[in-house]
Design a protein around this motif. Structure first.
Motif, mmCIF file in Angstrom:
data_model
loop_
_atom_site.group_PDB
_atom_site.id
_atom_site.type_symbol
_atom_site.label_atom_id
_atom_site.label_comp_id
_atom_site.label_asym_id
_atom_site.label_seq_id
_atom_site.Cartn_x
_atom_site.Cartn_y
_atom_site.Cartn_z
ATOM 1 N N LEU A 83 0.640 -1.070 -0.353
ATOM 2 C CA LEU A 83 -0.191 0.164 -0.146
ATOM 3 C C LEU A 83 0.376 1.379 0.398
ATOM 4 O O LEU A 83 -0.160 2.641 -0.139
ATOM 5 C CB LEU A 83 -1.019 0.016 1.216
ATOM 6 C CG LEU A 83 -2.505 -0.655 1.180
ATOM 7 C CD1 LEU A 83 -2.576 -1.073 2.434
ATOM 8 C CD2 LEU A 83 -3.740 -0.660 0.102
ATOM 9 N N GLY A 84 2.035 0.514 0.485
ATOM 10 C CA GLY A 84 3.115 2.010 0.578
ATOM 11 C C GLY A 84 2.894 3.016 -0.714
ATOM 12 O O GLY A 84 2.979 2.240 -1.633
ATOM 13 N N GLY A 85 2.355 4.266 -0.738
ATOM 14 C CA GLY A 85 2.994 5.119 -1.593
ATOM 15 C C GLY A 85 1.618 5.862 -2.875
ATOM 16 O O GLY A 85 1.484 6.574 -3.624
ATOM 17 N N ARG A 86 0.367 4.720 -2.696
ATOM 18 C CA ARG A 86 -0.640 4.515 -2.537
ATOM 19 C C ARG A 86 -1.585 5.497 -1.882
ATOM 20 O O ARG A 86 -1.290 5.487 -1.256
ATOM 21 C CB ARG A 86 -1.420 3.152 -3.658
ATOM 22 C CG ARG A 86 -0.385 2.539 -3.842
ATOM 23 C CD ARG A 86 -0.092 2.299 -5.012
ATOM 24 N NE ARG A 86 -0.931 1.311 -5.753
ATOM 25 C CZ ARG A 86 -0.776 0.512 -6.341
ATOM 26 N NH1 ARG A 86 -0.504 -0.612 -6.123
ATOM 27 N NH2 ARG A 86 -2.247 0.263 -7.179
ATOM 28 N N THR A 87 -2.698 5.727 -2.839
ATOM 29 C CA THR A 87 -3.768 7.156 -2.050
ATOM 30 C C THR A 87 -5.308 6.223 -2.150
ATOM 31 O O THR A 87 -5.829 5.942 -2.879
ATOM 32 C CB THR A 87 -3.796 8.445 -2.787
ATOM 33 O OG1 THR A 87 -4.142 8.508 -3.708
ATOM 34 C CG2 THR A 87 -2.241 9.224 -2.505
ATOM 35 N N VAL A 88 -5.794 6.950 -0.922
ATOM 36 C CA VAL A 88 -7.335 6.211 -1.483
ATOM 37 C C VAL A 88 -8.372 6.777 -3.060
ATOM 38 O O VAL A 88 -8.971 5.747 -3.668
ATOM 39 C CB VAL A 88 -7.810 7.452 -0.067
ATOM 40 C CG1 VAL A 88 -9.521 7.782 -0.919
ATOM 41 C CG2 VAL A 88 -7.912 7.000 0.242
ATOM 42 N N GLN A 89 -7.139 7.353 -3.131
ATOM 43 C CA GLN A 89 -7.585 8.150 -5.131
ATOM 44 C C GLN A 89 -7.512 6.938 -5.649
ATOM 45 O O GLN A 89 -8.053 6.798 -7.174
ATOM 46 C CB GLN A 89 -6.415 9.475 -5.677
ATOM 47 C CG GLN A 89 -6.643 9.404 -7.061
ATOM 48 C CD GLN A 89 -8.094 9.851 -7.683
ATOM 49 O OE1 GLN A 89 -8.796 11.400 -7.198
ATOM 50 N NE2 GLN A 89 -9.213 8.872 -8.643
ATOM 51 N N ASP A 90 -6.523 5.683 -5.460
ATOM 52 C CA ASP A 90 -6.105 4.426 -6.520
ATOM 53 C C ASP A 90 -7.033 4.173 -6.615
ATOM 54 O O ASP A 90 -7.269 2.427 -7.167
ATOM 55 C CB ASP A 90 -4.907 3.824 -6.429
ATOM 56 C CG ASP A 90 -3.567 5.083 -6.618
ATOM 57 O OD1 ASP A 90 -3.383 5.712 -7.277
ATOM 58 O OD2 ASP A 90 -3.066 5.465 -5.913
ATOM 59 N N CYS A 91 -8.175 3.349 -5.658
ATOM 60 C CA CYS A 91 -9.251 2.603 -4.480
ATOM 61 C C CYS A 91 -10.338 3.490 -4.947
ATOM 62 O O CYS A 91 -11.233 2.735 -5.570
ATOM 63 C CB CYS A 91 -9.294 2.953 -3.354
ATOM 64 S SG CYS A 91 -8.254 1.987 -1.827
ATOM 65 N N LEU A 92 -10.693 4.602 -5.550
ATOM 66 C CA LEU A 92 -12.072 5.159 -5.985
ATOM 67 C C LEU A 92 -12.009 4.481 -7.827
ATOM 68 O O LEU A 92 -10.814 4.587 -8.611
ATOM 69 C CB LEU A 92 -11.978 6.337 -6.219
ATOM 70 C CG LEU A 92 -12.454 6.905 -5.249
ATOM 71 C CD1 LEU A 92 -12.203 8.549 -4.894
ATOM 72 C CD2 LEU A 92 -13.077 6.374 -4.136
ATOM 73 N N ARG A 93 -12.997 4.074 -7.893
ATOM 74 C CA ARG A 93 -13.169 2.878 -9.418
ATOM 75 C C ARG A 93 -14.162 4.106 -9.834
ATOM 76 O O ARG A 93 -15.263 5.107 -9.384
ATOM 77 C CB ARG A 93 -14.142 1.857 -9.093
ATOM 78 C CG ARG A 93 -13.584 0.157 -8.686
ATOM 79 C CD ARG A 93 -14.016 -0.462 -9.196
ATOM 80 N NE ARG A 93 -13.693 -1.868 -8.343
ATOM 81 C CZ ARG A 93 -14.119 -2.504 -7.542
ATOM 82 N NH1 ARG A 93 -15.286 -2.679 -7.860
ATOM 83 N NH2 ARG A 93 -12.915 -3.218 -7.378
ATOM 84 N N ALA A 94 -13.668 4.499 -11.044
ATOM 85 C CA ALA A 94 -14.525 5.295 -12.147
ATOM 86 C C ALA A 94 -15.620 5.273 -12.578
ATOM 87 O O ALA A 94 -15.644 3.779 -13.033
ATOM 88 C CB ALA A 94 -14.111 6.067 -13.545
#
Lengths: 148, 148
Positions: A83-94
Motif C-alpha cells: 500500500l505504501g505510496g498509494r492513495t485513496v484515489q487509487d481505490c476509487l473506481r471510475a
C-alpha cells in the motif's frame, strides 16, 4: 424518521489520503468502510476495506485463484504490504454506479432501498449544500427493523 | 502466516435461524455480516447486513429509487419491520458465486485475493472435515498490510 435522526459522526478521507492511513483507520476502529469526500466536503463515494485489500494485491493474483495458492509464502506476506505510496484515489473506481449518499431529509425507506441496491453497509448523509455531515450504518436500520 | 493464525471466533447462523434474530445479532454486535452454516457445520455463505435490509423491503421499492421517496412516511417506517416470519434461508441467494471460505492452511495471499474477488469483509475458515471453525475479518488483513 429521517437520515437526520439516524446519522452518526463517521470518519471521512480525501482522495489524497495515503492508502496506508485509510487502512489504519479501518483496521484500528473496525469500520465497515470510509466515506471519501472532495476538497469541498462533498461525498465522492464509500471505500470498503476489501477494496484496500484489492489495491494491495497484484491484479493477476486476484484474477487467478490457483495462483495465490502457489506463490511462495514469504512473498505472499510481502504482497499485502504494497500500500505504501498509494492513495485513496487509487481505490476509487471510475463509474462505480449509484453513490450511497442521501440528504438529511431522506426517509428510512429511501436509505434502506439505497443500501439494498448498492450493497453498501454505510450511506453518507449531506446537508442542503451537499456537504458531508455523517453516515447511516446498516446496524442502525437493522435496529429499527427488529425494534418494531 | 495462515488462516489458522488470523481466524477469530465469529457467530454463525443456520438457514432456519429467524431473519429477525440474525438482524439482532448484526445490529447489537455491529458485525459486518454473519457466517451461515448447514446442519453439519459446513459454511454455506456469508450474510451481509445489507441483504437483511433488502429482505425487509418490497422488491419494487428497491428497484425504483423514485418510489421510495414518495411512499408515505409511516408506511416507510413500517416497511422495514417486515422481517417477522422470514428466515436466513430467504436471504441466501442461489448461485451467489464463489463462497468466501478457506481452509486453515490458506495463506494470507489466498485470503486477500478471495476478499478482493468476492468483496466479502469476512471469510469463513474450515478444518479438514469442512467444519466451520472461525472467520478472518478484513481488519486483520489491513492490520498486516499497515504493520509491514
Amino acid at each position: 424518521m429521517h437520515a437526520s435522526d439516524l446519522a452518526v459522526p463517521f470518519p471521512a478521507v480525501e482522495p489524497s489520503t495515503p492508502a496506508a492511513q485509510a487502512a489504519q483507520l479501518l483496521a484500528n476502529q473496525r469500520l465497515p468502510g470510509l466515506i471519501v469526500v472532495d476538497e469541498f466536503g462533498s461525498p465522492l463515494g464509500v471505500l470498503p476495506g476489501t477494496r484496500l485489500v484489492a489495491l494491495a494485491l497484484p491484479q493477476y493474483v486476484i484474477e487467478d485463484p490457483a495462483l495465490a495458492g502457489v506463490v511462495d509464502e514469504s512473498a505472499a506476506d510481502a504482497s499485502v504490504r504494497l500500500l505504501g505510496g498509494r492513495t485513496v484515489q487509487d481505490c476509487l473506481r471510475a463509474g462505480q454506479g449509484e453513490l450511497p449518499v442521501v440528504r438529511l431529509d431522506a426517509t428510512v425507506l429511501e436509505i434502506a432501498a439505497l443500501m439494498a441496491r448498492t450493497g453498501s453497509p454505510l450511506v453518507a448523509v449531506t446537508d442542503d449544500a451537499d456537504h458531508y455531515v455523517g453516515a447511516v450504518l446498516v446496524g442502525a436500520l437493522l435496529d429499527l427493523a427488529v425494534s418494531g
